[in-house]
Write an enzyme that holds these catalytic residues in place. Structure first.
Site, PDB file in Angstrom:
ATOM      1  N   CYS A 115       0.873  -1.164   0.000  1.00 40.93           N
ATOM      2  CA  CYS A 115       0.000   0.000   0.000  1.00 40.93           C
ATOM      3  C   CYS A 115       0.912   1.217   0.000  1.00 40.93           C
ATOM      4  O   CYS A 115       2.129   1.088   0.048  1.00 40.93           O
ATOM      5  CB  CYS A 115      -0.856  -0.011   1.253  1.00 40.93           C
ATOM      6  SG  CYS A 115      -1.641  -1.616   1.509  1.00 40.93           S
ATOM      7  N   ASN A 169       1.208  -0.724   6.000  1.00 34.71           N
ATOM      8  CA  ASN A 169       1.509  -1.391   4.731  1.00 34.71           C
ATOM      9  C   ASN A 169       2.274  -2.658   5.066  1.00 34.71           C
ATOM     10  O   ASN A 169       3.228  -2.617   5.830  1.00 34.71           O
ATOM     11  CB  ASN A 169       2.377  -0.460   3.864  1.00 34.71           C
ATOM     12  CG  ASN A 169       2.975  -1.173   2.670  1.00 34.71           C
ATOM     13  OD1 ASN A 169       2.391  -2.121   2.147  1.00 34.71           O
ATOM     14  ND2 ASN A 169       4.136  -0.715   2.224  1.00 34.71           N
ATOM     15  N   GLY A 170       1.847  -3.785   4.494  1.00 31.13           N
ATOM     16  CA  GLY A 170       2.554  -5.045   4.751  1.00 31.13           C
ATOM     17  C   GLY A 170       1.584  -6.114   5.211  1.00 31.13           C
ATOM     18  O   GLY A 170       0.374  -6.018   4.977  1.00 31.13           O
ATOM     19  N   GLU A 221       6.597 -11.616 -22.597  1.00 31.76           N
ATOM     20  CA  GLU A 221       6.367 -10.244 -22.157  1.00 31.76           C
ATOM     21  C   GLU A 221       5.178  -9.630 -22.913  1.00 31.76           C
ATOM     22  O   GLU A 221       4.347  -8.935 -22.325  1.00 31.76           O
ATOM     23  CB  GLU A 221       7.655  -9.420 -22.350  1.00 31.76           C
ATOM     24  CG  GLU A 221       7.562  -7.945 -22.045  1.00 31.76           C
ATOM     25  CD  GLU A 221       7.119  -7.610 -20.625  1.00 31.76           C
ATOM     26  OE1 GLU A 221       7.036  -8.505 -19.765  1.00 31.76           O
ATOM     27  OE2 GLU A 221       6.808  -6.433 -20.380  1.00 31.76           O
ATOM     28  N   GLU A 240      -2.385  -8.119 -18.667  1.00 33.60           N
ATOM     29  CA  GLU A 240      -2.457  -7.153 -17.564  1.00 33.60           C
ATOM     30  C   GLU A 240      -3.474  -6.043 -17.823  1.00 33.60           C
ATOM     31  O   GLU A 240      -4.181  -5.642 -16.920  1.00 33.60           O
ATOM     32  CB  GLU A 240      -1.093  -6.464 -17.365  1.00 33.60           C
ATOM     33  CG  GLU A 240      -0.087  -7.258 -16.598  1.00 33.60           C
ATOM     34  CD  GLU A 240       1.164  -6.433 -16.294  1.00 33.60           C
ATOM     35  OE1 GLU A 240       1.881  -6.062 -17.244  1.00 33.60           O
ATOM     36  OE2 GLU A 240       1.415  -6.161 -15.119  1.00 33.60           O
ATOM     37  N   LYS A 252       1.705  -1.415  -8.625  1.00 26.90           N
ATOM     38  CA  LYS A 252       2.991  -1.200  -9.265  1.00 26.90           C
ATOM     39  C   LYS A 252       4.128  -1.885  -8.515  1.00 26.90           C
ATOM     40  O   LYS A 252       5.056  -2.395  -9.112  1.00 26.90           O
ATOM     41  CB  LYS A 252       3.254   0.305  -9.362  1.00 26.90           C
ATOM     42  CG  LYS A 252       4.500   0.667 -10.126  1.00 26.90           C
ATOM     43  CD  LYS A 252       4.328   0.419 -11.607  1.00 26.90           C
ATOM     44  CE  LYS A 252       5.600   0.662 -12.384  1.00 26.90           C
ATOM     45  NZ  LYS A 252       5.580  -0.048 -13.671  1.00 26.90           N
TER      46      LYS A 252
END
Ligand code: AGP
Length: 603
Positions: A2, A99-100, A479, A486, A598
């Protein structure tokens, strides 16, 4: 994974916090929230969905004069992406963002529930704020209560906590996910998951170490690690923010595809002179005792790694193996000290890659990283780093980072070849000529872009895509397929062209779309036969090649380059634009595709 922002000072807090979240939205965007402590009162807002929902909800809120603020943009791990699971989480007098992942949250939660605590969310994070309040109620000072709370947690966390019991302080802790603290001459204090939200505000920043925790107020910042007070090292923060605009492009991803020509010149700058590769970063490196290169990475970076494995073996004549970092971590790998351990990561924060790197370091291997973000966790841990210089990449689907990774790896393969005395003069000249030409190869051909825009309308349905290629064009096929899935949410796979006949060809029919990468410099006839086999089974073929191919349903003619890497980079741009145009036609959010983030700082 996050995004976290925090602030102490007199600035209007809503604006700073929301602007900061905008910078971090790439880290997760399924909900967001802020909490502001001002004159002893805490105001908070949360909203599910994108940040715009929170902006709308807070539009009448302002907080001037001294106060504290914390803000969070979420990528769900425990609990659905609902408003109640959005951060901040609260107890009776404190608010928290995290976050985590807290691995032992269930045990803590059960204990707190048996004390009568009622949980509102399904998150692991909420235990932290209740645990803190429990210790405060047991008469620990707020600082000791926070310390005891952090000591009870197992897992990965960047935490900011504010509480009415200490209305001038932000408590913070960091372990295995990033957290940065910044300050300036006006006595303001800032926190961020990366330095992006702090640019233009903080003069100096300190990248907190794993296992550190502490508290900050306008009077002091105190940081501890292993019960010892540490003196943080602050570094000057760059103040440029020009990357933030889309420059007239529809999406950041499109802008980043167009930027590939410029950023690859940056990648090469100062690194080739007089037909020689210079990598100053490796000046202290001894390659004489290295007989293998092992590369670990995830996603697109893994595809760059796979591409380079062909180059290391072909050019540098050194054994090279590549592994997906999340697999490597748990396979009990055998590690040999004669192996150079190379990790590749755009963000430098990917948890699986970071962990693989830590394992290699622990086993005493020489480590090297190729990364786009200086000062990131991976950069700080590696023995040496080669930065890719792609600039900040905002589109979740990686494009320019991939281009610069492949280019850097190609440079590295030549550097290693030279060190190992495997590069003759002629080969060296050919490679240097090709390397130098890549920025111009990467200039987007507007006609091809327009053609892909028109073609894309024929590829919005069907039961799937196969991207196929051989040699380095196989990782490029992987790729290409990843880019398409995606951002279009269509099923796509990358396959070695020669492998289709061993099973996947069973899927061939007119609604199976094959994107055939058919370079003239690399096994053209072999690939052509494989494509013919698919065409004979009525698969729809989009061929990308410099050579006319009559069996293709659609055809993109590429330049007649003489070097495989030039063909590779030209075809790379074509597959990126194809994915982009399909996604735009489908009405998807190209830059923030569903379910992704990301920077993947969780396992
Ligand atoms: C790329 O388009 C993806 N979003 C993803 O696969 C990414 O490459 C992967 O998560 C690894 O990230 P890193 O390069 O930052 O380590």
């Amino acid at each position: 994974m996050c995004g976290i922002v925090g602030y102490i000072g007199e600035r209007e807090k809503r604006e700073f916090l929301l602007d900061g979240l905008r910078e971090l939205e790439y880290r997760g965007y399924d909900s967001a929230g802020i909490a502001v402590l001002h004159q002893g009162e805490i105001n908070y807002f949360k909203a599910s969905g994108k940040l715009d929902n929170l902006i709308e909800k807070t539009k009448d809120f302002r907080s001037i004069n001294f106060g504290l603020g914390i803000a969070h943009t979420r990528w769900a791990t425990h609990g659905k992406p609902t408003e109640i699971n959005a951060h901040p989480h609260w107890g009776e007098f404190s608010f928290l963002i995290h976050n985590g992942i807290i691995e032992n949250y269930m045990e803590i939660k059960k204990e707190l529930q048996s004390d009568g605590v009622v949980f509102l969310s399904q998150t692991d994070s909420e235990v932290i704020v209740h645990l803190f309040e429990k210790f405060v109620r047991l008469n620990f000072t707020p600082k000791d209560a926070f310390k005891k709370t952090i000591e009870s947690l197992k897992g990965a966390f960047a935490v900011l906590l504010i509480s009415k019991v200490s209305p001038e302080t932000i408590f913070f802790a960091k372990n295995a996910v990033p957290l940065i603290i910044g300050k300036n001459s006006q006595n303001e204090i800032f926190f961020g998951s990366s330095d992006a939200p702090l640019i233009g505000f903080a003069d100096e920043v300190s990248y907190l170490e794993d296992g550190s925790f502490g508290w900050a107020s306008k009077e002091e910042i105190e940081i501890f690690k292993d019960d010892t007070k540490i003196v943080p090292i602050f570094k000057l923060l760059n103040s440029s923010k020009i990357y933030a605009q889309k420059d007239g492009f529809r999406f950041f991803m499109e802008k980043e595809i167009y930027e590939q020509s410029t950023v690859t010149s940056e990648t090469l700058m100062g690194r080739i002179k007089d037909d020689k590769v210079y990598l100053e970063e490796l000046s202290g490196y001894d390659f004489s005792d290295i007989d293998e290169i092992k590369i670990c990475a995830c996603g697109t970076s893994y595809h760059a790694a796979l591409t380079s494995s062909y180059l290391f073996e072909r050019i540098s004549k050194i054994r090279c193996s590549v592994e997906i970092a999340s697999e490597f971590r748990y396979k009990e790998p055998l590690m040999d000290k004669k192996t150079l351990f190379l990790v590749i990561s755009q963000s430098g924060e990917t948890a699986d890659t970071l962990q693989a790197l830590k394992m290699a370091k622990k086993a005493g291997l020489k480590t090297l990283c190729i990364c786009n973000v200086d000062n990131s966790s991976i950069v700080r841990i590696s023995d040496a780093t080669i930065l890719t210089r792609a600039g900040i990449e905002k589109g979740v689907a990686s494009t320019k980072a991939f281009a610069t990774q492949v280019l850097t790896l190609w440079l590295l393969s030549l550097y290693v070849a030279k060190k190992r005395d495997k590069l003759d003069k002629k080969m060296c000249e050919t490679e240097m000529k090709a390397l130098r030409s890549i920025p111009s190869v990467l200039k987007v051909d507007e006609e091809i872009h327009e053609k892909l825009h028109r073609l894309s309308k024929r590829y919005l349905h069907g039961h799937g895509f196969f991207f196929i290629g051989r040699d380095i064009f196989f990782p490029l096929a992987l790729e290409g397929a990843l880019k398409l899935k995606e951002i279009s949410y269509l099923h796509a796979e990358g396959y070695p062209a020669g492998e289709m006949k061993h099973g996947p060809i069973a899927l061939a029919d007119s609604t199976l779309f094959t994107i055939a990468l058919m370079p003239q410099t690399m096994l053209y006839d072999k690939t052509k036969s494989n494509v013919e086999e698919l065409s004979a089974r009525d698969a729809t073929i989009l061929a990308i090649s410099p050579k006319e191919f009559t069996l293709a349903d659609d055809f993109i003619k590429t330049q007649s380059y003489e070097h495989p890497m030039s063909e590779f980079f030209e075809m790379m741009v074509i597959t990126q634009l194809l994915a982009l145009e399909i996604s735009i036609r489908l009405g998807n959010d190209v830059d923030m595709p569903r379910n992704l983030a990301k920077s993947v700082t969780v396992e």
